[in-house]
Design a protein around this motif. Sequence first.
Motif, PDB file in Angstrom:
ATOM      1  N   ASP A 184      29.084 -25.252  19.667  1.00  0.00           N
ATOM      2  CA  ASP A 184      28.433 -26.477  20.096  1.00  0.00           C
ATOM      3  C   ASP A 184      28.996 -27.672  19.446  1.00  0.00           C
ATOM      4  OD1 ASP A 184      25.941 -28.583  19.160  1.00  0.00           O
ATOM      5  OD2 ASP A 184      25.354 -27.496  20.927  1.00  0.00           O
ATOM      6  N   PRO A 185      29.050 -28.754  20.103  1.00  0.00           N
ATOM      7  CA  PRO A 185      29.822 -30.010  19.584  1.00  0.00           C
ATOM      8  C   PRO A 185      29.433 -30.359  18.426  1.00  0.00           C
ATOM      9  CG  PRO A 185      29.116 -30.352  22.001  1.00  0.00           C
ATOM     10  CD  PRO A 185      28.530 -29.020  21.504  1.00  0.00           C
ATOM     11  N   ALA A 186      27.926 -30.145  17.929  1.00  0.00           N
ATOM     12  CA  ALA A 186      27.673 -30.410  16.341  1.00  0.00           C
ATOM     13  C   ALA A 186      28.313 -29.700  15.675  1.00  0.00           C
ATOM     14  CB  ALA A 186      26.053 -30.298  16.437  1.00  0.00           C
ATOM     15  N   PHE A 187      28.981 -28.387  15.922  1.00  0.00           N
ATOM     16  CA  PHE A 187      29.613 -27.681  14.946  1.00  0.00           C
ATOM     17  C   PHE A 187      31.142 -28.210  14.247  1.00  0.00           C
ATOM     18  CE2 PHE A 187      33.243 -24.769  14.450  1.00  0.00           C
ATOM     19  CZ  PHE A 187      32.861 -24.122  13.482  1.00  0.00           C
ATOM     20  N   GLY A 238      33.456 -27.255  11.447  1.00  0.00           N
ATOM     21  CA  GLY A 238      34.733 -27.706  12.377  1.00  0.00           C
ATOM     22  C   GLY A 238      35.884 -27.951  11.565  1.00  0.00           C
ATOM     23  N   GLN A 239      35.533 -28.328  10.261  1.00  0.00           N
ATOM     24  CA  GLN A 239      36.852 -28.670   9.466  1.00  0.00           C
ATOM     25  C   GLN A 239      37.491 -27.403   9.138  1.00  0.00           C
ATOM     26  OE1 GLN A 239      35.000 -30.959   6.092  1.00  0.00           O
ATOM     27  NE2 GLN A 239      35.360 -32.870   7.373  1.00  0.00           N
TER      28      GLN A 239
END
Length: 56
Positions: free
Chosen positions: A33-36, A42-43
């Motif tokens: 999901d983009p929020a991840f 994400g980092q």
Amino acid sequence: MIRCTFEAGDATAARKAASQHMNNAIQRVEQADPAFWQQAGGQLARPLVSGLSHRS
């Protein structure tokens, strides 16, 4: 499955299972999901998936 093939002494099957497992993990991260990507996950994941142009 990796453990079973490793314990059975089947290095070829264990290598194939490990490769498949890693490729599946990369696909799940790429489809996150983009929020991840805006969070700590994400980092951590970005260096793992950046620059991957060939997977077998």
